[in-house]
Design a protein around this motif. Structure first.
Motif, short mmCIF file in Angstrom:
data_model
loop_
_atom_site.label_atom_id
_atom_site.label_comp_id
_atom_site.label_asym_id
_atom_site.label_seq_id
_atom_site.Cartn_x
_atom_site.Cartn_y
_atom_site.Cartn_z
N TYR A 68 0.86 -1.18 0.00
CA TYR A 68 0.00 0.00 0.00
C TYR A 68 0.89 1.23 0.00
O TYR A 68 2.08 1.17 0.34
CB TYR A 68 -0.97 0.01 1.18
N VAL A 69 0.31 2.34 -0.42
CA VAL A 69 1.06 3.58 -0.59
C VAL A 69 0.53 4.60 0.40
O VAL A 69 -0.69 4.75 0.58
CB VAL A 69 0.92 4.12 -2.03
N ILE A 70 1.44 5.29 1.08
CA ILE A 70 1.05 6.35 2.00
C ILE A 70 1.82 7.61 1.65
O ILE A 70 2.88 7.57 1.02
CB ILE A 70 1.32 5.96 3.48
N GLN A 71 1.28 8.74 2.06
CA GLN A 71 1.95 10.02 1.88
C GLN A 71 2.81 10.30 3.11
O GLN A 71 2.41 10.03 4.23
CB GLN A 71 0.93 11.15 1.70
N ASP A 72 3.99 10.83 2.87
CA ASP A 72 4.89 11.16 3.98
C ASP A 72 5.73 12.35 3.56
O ASP A 72 6.51 12.25 2.61
CB ASP A 72 5.77 9.96 4.33
N ASP A 73 5.58 13.47 4.26
CA ASP A 73 6.30 14.69 3.90
C ASP A 73 7.61 14.86 4.67
O ASP A 73 8.26 15.90 4.57
CB ASP A 73 5.41 15.92 4.17
N SER A 74 7.99 13.86 5.43
CA SER A 74 9.19 13.97 6.24
C SER A 74 10.43 13.94 5.36
O SER A 74 10.63 13.01 4.58
CB SER A 74 9.25 12.83 7.27
N ASP A 75 11.26 14.98 5.48
CA ASP A 75 12.49 15.02 4.69
C ASP A 75 13.42 13.87 5.05
O ASP A 75 14.10 13.31 4.20
CB ASP A 75 13.22 16.35 4.91
N ALA A 76 13.43 13.52 6.33
CA ALA A 76 14.30 12.42 6.77
C ALA A 76 13.90 11.11 6.11
O ALA A 76 14.74 10.33 5.68
CB ALA A 76 14.27 12.29 8.29
N ASP A 77 12.58 10.89 6.04
CA ASP A 77 12.11 9.66 5.42
C ASP A 77 12.43 9.64 3.93
O ASP A 77 12.80 8.60 3.37
CB ASP A 77 10.61 9.49 5.63
#
Length: 485
Positions: A68-77
């Protein structure tokens, strides 16, 4: 000339139709380097958003993993180059092992098709979570498998170099059934790391929960590195059997670790072919299930003798052979003349991929004096036995490959195959050893435990001529044992 302490034999039982060694893993792309094949560790993959699956091609097999696909705005990730191992729930709400990828780490882990690459490029802030519950879909040349996916096979499948690898893997394998969870040696409850062996879980189809009998050859100090060690500290489990090693100081530690299990005999003994009957006599355990110690006289070629001999075998739940850097295959073969385990846990030589049948054989050693079995010295020895050698040798003894990690293999007695097939999803025997090796192989990481530099193994694998490849292997083994590697 090989070091005198070692007698080594390399076998290659290859059909004359399939000359040359096989590439361990192919770079699954539509373009290839001009200088030939590359032993690259990135299988081909395609993201199927509609089905929420990642479709993989690893050698000759097509598998799928739920995703599954999720959104993640974390620069570290987003900057993470390595995938993250975690737990998550599947669509049925069951906890599973999962691998969370940033677009960058997914690109590094797989050779992706054009559409998948475009998806990741256009959506740099997504994360792809792969559920580690692979399913086998079919072989790459099986048109019905691609039809079921409602897609055409990738252009990769038509590449002649890839076809040679996939066809050879398919034709040279001894096992015919791809087991997509071959590298899973424990449940999630035991460890998030699936290659940590849980012997009790591996024995679970037999209903063994509280009393476990074993023979542990090369048990050393019976610590966390021993696959049987967790049983010694598990509440409610009682152990009986033998812990055998030649190192007296390490056995002192083994006795401490096993002090809660008085049914385990800890013995100092130098193991070699032919020495096991004397060891059984010393312990008073000879003769099998309460039968007299003297075996009936063998009747050469008699089927009745084979049936009768089975009654005289000492039956145990687990046989573990923990040292894989010497002539362990010869000792294992000899022990199986006297013992019938339900489960075998044995190391194998990592550097010799299928279809190489390689083993170091016994050469008359009378002690371990002069044989440094430490980690550094072990890397300078081409000991042990390859997976393909064990598949043939143990197959002749009535044992079938069940699972494997990057350096341990797990086998069951053939009489138990129906029970295990019913207990483990997607499991059928005989298991395809090529597919298992590609799933669990240390070539994925360039593991430091490899006996040879990656260039050595690549050289063998790239050769297009069988005789030339065998010469390269022999020269590399000779060089290693003389200190030239």
């Amino acid at each position: 000339m090989l070091a005198r302490a070692f007698a080594m034999t390399t076998h290659a039982r290859l059909s004359s139709c399939w000359q040359g060694l096989l590439l361990l893993l192919w770079r699954a792309q539509c373009s290839w380097d001009a200088d030939g094949f590359e032993a690259i560790v990135t299988p081909f993959a395609r993201i199927d958003l509609e089905r929420q699956e990642l479709i993989e091609i690893l050698g000759h097999a097509i598998t799928s993993r739920p995703m599954y696909v999720i959104q993640d705005d974390s620069d570290a990730d987003l900057a993470r180059r390595k995938p993250q191992l975690k737990t998550c729930r599947d669509q049925q709400g069951i906890m599973q092992r999962c691998v969370a990828h940033s677009p960058q780490s997914l690109k590094l882990s797989y050779s992706l098709d054009t559409e998948s690459l475009q998806l990741l490029t256009e959506n740099p802030q997504i994360r792809i979570v792969l559920i580690d519950a692979p399913a086998f879909l079919g072989q790459v040349f099986d048109s019905s498998a691609w039809a079921e996916l409602e897609v055409t096979s990738p252009e990769l499948v038509n590449d002649p170099k890839f076809r040679m690898f996939a066809e050879r893997a398919s034709n040279l394998r001894q096992g015919r059934h791809v087991y997509p969870r071959c590298s899973e040696l424990c449940s999630l409850d035991f460890s998030i790391h699936k290659q940590q062996p849980d012997v009790l879980w591996l024995l679970s189809p037999l209903g063994i929960k509280q009393e476990v009998s074993f023979i542990d050859l090369g048990c050393r100090d019976f610590d966390q590195m021993d696959p049987l060690f967790p049983l010694a500290t598990k509440d409610g489990v009682s152990l009986t059997g033998l812990c055998v090693d030649s190192n007296a100081s390490e056995l002192d530690a083994a006795r401490r670790h096993l002090q809660a299990h008085p049914g385990v005999r800890v013995l100092a003994s130098f193991l070699k072919p032919g020495s096991f009957p004397a060891l059984l006599q010393e312990t008073g355990l000879e003769g099998g299930e309460g039968l007299p110690g003297k075996q009936p006289r063998p009747l050469s070629g008699s089927e009745e003798w084979l049936v009768e001999r089975r009654r005289w075998l000492w039956k145990v739940d687990v046989l573990s052979i923990g040292w894989g850097d010497t002539y362990m295959a010869d000792v294992l073969e000899d022990v199986l003349l006297h013992v019938q385990p339900s489960l075998i846990v044995a190391r194998f030589a990592l550097s010799f991929p299928p279809p190489f049948q390689y083993a170091q054989h016994y050469a008359g050693e009378s002690s371990y004096y002069g044989l440094d079995l430490g980690v550094a010295a072990a890397r300078a020895m081409a000991g042990g036995a390859s997976l393909s050698y064990l598949v043939h040798m143990l197959g002749d003894k009535g044992f079938l490959l069940f699972k494997m990690s990057d350096y341990r293999s797990v086998w069951i007695h053939e009489s138990l195959a129906p029970i295990y097939s019913a207990a483990f999803e997607d499991l059928a025997f005989p298991v395809d050893e090529w597919s298992c090796y590609l799933q669990a192989s240390p070539f994925f990481t360039g593991d430091a435990r490899l006996k040879f530099p990656m260039a050595f193994s690549r050289e063998w694998l790239l050769s297009g001529d069988l005789h030339s490849a065998l010469q390269h292997v022999w020269r590399n083994v000779s060089s290693l044992t003389q200190g030239g590697a």
